[in-house]
Design an enzyme around this catalytic site. Structure first.
Site, PDB file in Angstrom:
ATOM      1  N   TYR A  95       0.719  -1.160   0.197  1.00 40.75           N
ATOM      2  CA  TYR A  95      -0.058   0.001  -0.116  1.00 40.75           C
ATOM      3  C   TYR A  95       0.947   1.421   0.008  1.00 40.75           C
ATOM      4  O   TYR A  95       0.421   2.313  -0.128  1.00 40.75           O
ATOM      5  CB  TYR A  95      -0.777   0.146   1.407  1.00 40.75           C
ATOM      6  CG  TYR A  95      -2.181  -0.898   0.887  1.00 40.75           C
ATOM      7  CD1 TYR A  95      -3.110  -0.497   0.064  1.00 40.75           C
ATOM      8  CD2 TYR A  95      -2.416  -2.186   1.504  1.00 40.75           C
ATOM      9  CE1 TYR A  95      -4.265  -1.409  -0.442  1.00 40.75           C
ATOM     10  CE2 TYR A  95      -3.547  -3.037   1.251  1.00 40.75           C
ATOM     11  CZ  TYR A  95      -4.271  -2.539   0.211  1.00 40.75           C
ATOM     12  OH  TYR A  95      -5.400  -3.399  -0.042  1.00 40.75           O
ATOM     13  N   GLU A 181      -6.523 -28.561  11.069  1.00 39.95           N
ATOM     14  CA  GLU A 181      -6.676 -27.770   9.459  1.00 39.95           C
ATOM     15  C   GLU A 181      -7.466 -26.515   9.504  1.00 39.95           C
ATOM     16  O   GLU A 181      -6.987 -25.492   9.164  1.00 39.95           O
ATOM     17  CB  GLU A 181      -7.021 -28.820   8.565  1.00 39.95           C
ATOM     18  CG  GLU A 181      -6.951 -28.147   7.124  1.00 39.95           C
ATOM     19  CD  GLU A 181      -7.676 -29.001   6.124  1.00 39.95           C
ATOM     20  OE1 GLU A 181      -7.870 -28.656   4.790  1.00 39.95           O
ATOM     21  OE2 GLU A 181      -7.891 -30.318   6.396  1.00 39.95           O
TER      22      GLU A 181
END
EC number: 5.6.2.2
Length: 353
Positions: A95, A181
């Site tokens: 940015y 997970e």
């Protein structure tokens, strides 16, 4: 810090010398994503070979000149940050000039290339990852301002931050670490108060493919406590791939394997063989897509599968059935089957690979 500054100065000195000799400057990078540059070692996982093939980023070639310029730009930003002892996230860098960088992915790739080129771990470049991983369970430490953080309370889920990775005051009485997970499964186990009911443990989730900080924390916990580490993944090629990243590392980050991999991780579940053993209805399973088939075929060819005959057998079961299952499929047996029956039985009777 001095090593980082010196490494960058050496690169810039090479650029200046080329210009002085009226030659086009070139940056030489290792081919990070080429399997020919990777070797597998049981004790480390996937690591880059010492004399690997390279590619050149030329300043006089229309295709590579923009990349050459971006690498110099980010090198200058790193140099200033190391000099002033300041830090920025990868998003901050993107940015700072979105028009110049084009995309966050381009910035991420260049930062990894720079880390590999300088042979310096990414976290030493003063660039912070925007982390997405969570940790909870039998783990406590003291913040820099003196605040004591205790993850043992089920309401305390700590976001994994870079500052955790340098701590020397981590305290735990955990008997094992469970890598989960998915965030949904992690939250479900928290709701069921799993980590205090069975035996004290630490739970970690990278919420899918783990970021660098999550992998570094798993490694730090292993180095600190040397307790068993189990992985709980979906019974599908994507879940197996994620487990392999924690255990053996990834091709693109193989140059940092020694800091990131934990080859001692065990596959606790969900195993393809569990689906038949538990009489899971075929209606609850999901058919393979073409992408699943390709992913599984790719994993089966990898060098580490050859030294894991039990894993190989599980992958063959998955390939033969062409069916996959998410961990949530266990709710078809009962709502709390995962935390009340499945995990306690596996941990007690050794149902891991």
């Amino acid at each position: 810090s001095s090593a980082v500054l010196e490494a960058i100065e050496n690169v810039i000195q090479g650029v200046v010398q080329s210009l002085a000799q009226k030659k086009a400057p070139v940056l030489t990078l290792a081919n990070r994503t080429d399997w020919r540059n990777i070797e597998f070692k049981d004790s480390v996982g996937l690591q880059m070979i010492p004399h690997c093939t390279t590619r050149k980023i030329r300043s006089d070639c229309p295709q590579s000149a923009p990349r050459f310029a971006l690498m110099l730009k980010i090198l200058s930003m790193i140099y200033k940050m190391v000099q002033s002892n300041t830090y920025a996230t990868k998003r901050d860098i993107y940015y700072s000039d979105t028009l110049l960088f084009g995309s966050q992915t381009a910035v991420d790739r260049i930062i990894n290339d720079i880390s590999c080129m300088l042979k310096i771990p990414r976290r030493s470049l003063h660039i912070l990852s925007t982390t997405k991983g969570f940790v909870a369970g039998n783990l406590s430490y003291t913040e820099e301002d003196g605040t004591k953080v205790n993850c043992t309370c089920s309401a305390t889920v700590c976001i994994i931050k870079q500052k955790h990775l340098n701590r020397k005051d981590l305290i735990s009485h955990a008997k094992f670490i469970l890598i989960v997970e998915k965030d949904a499964t992690f939250q479900r186990l928290l709701d069921d108060d799993f980590f205090s009911k069975v035996s004290p443990c630490i739970m970690i989730t990278g919420r899918g493919v783990p970021d660098l900080n999550t992998r570094l924390l798993v490694r730090k916990l292993w180095d600190s406590f040397q307790i068993p580490i189990f992985s709980l993944m979906d019974a599908d090629p994507h879940g197996v791939e994620i487990m392999c990243v924690y255990k053996y590392g990834s091709v693109s980050m193989s140059f940092e394997a020694h800091h990131l991999t934990v080859p001692f991780i065990k596959w606790l579940g969900l195993l393809p063989s569990d689906l038949k053993r538990l009489n899971i209805s075929k209606d609850a399973l999901i058919p393979f897509t073409r992408q699943d088939q390709n992913k599984l075929a790719s994993i089966q060819k990898r060098p580490y599968i050859a030294c894991q005959p039990l894993w190989k057998k599980e992958l063959e079961i998955m390939a033969a059935s062409k069916l996959k299952a998410e961990i949530q499929v266990l709710t078809s047996l009962s709502q709390d089957y995962l935390s009340r029956v499945y995990l306690p039985n596996k941990l007690q009777f050794g149902g891991w690979l």
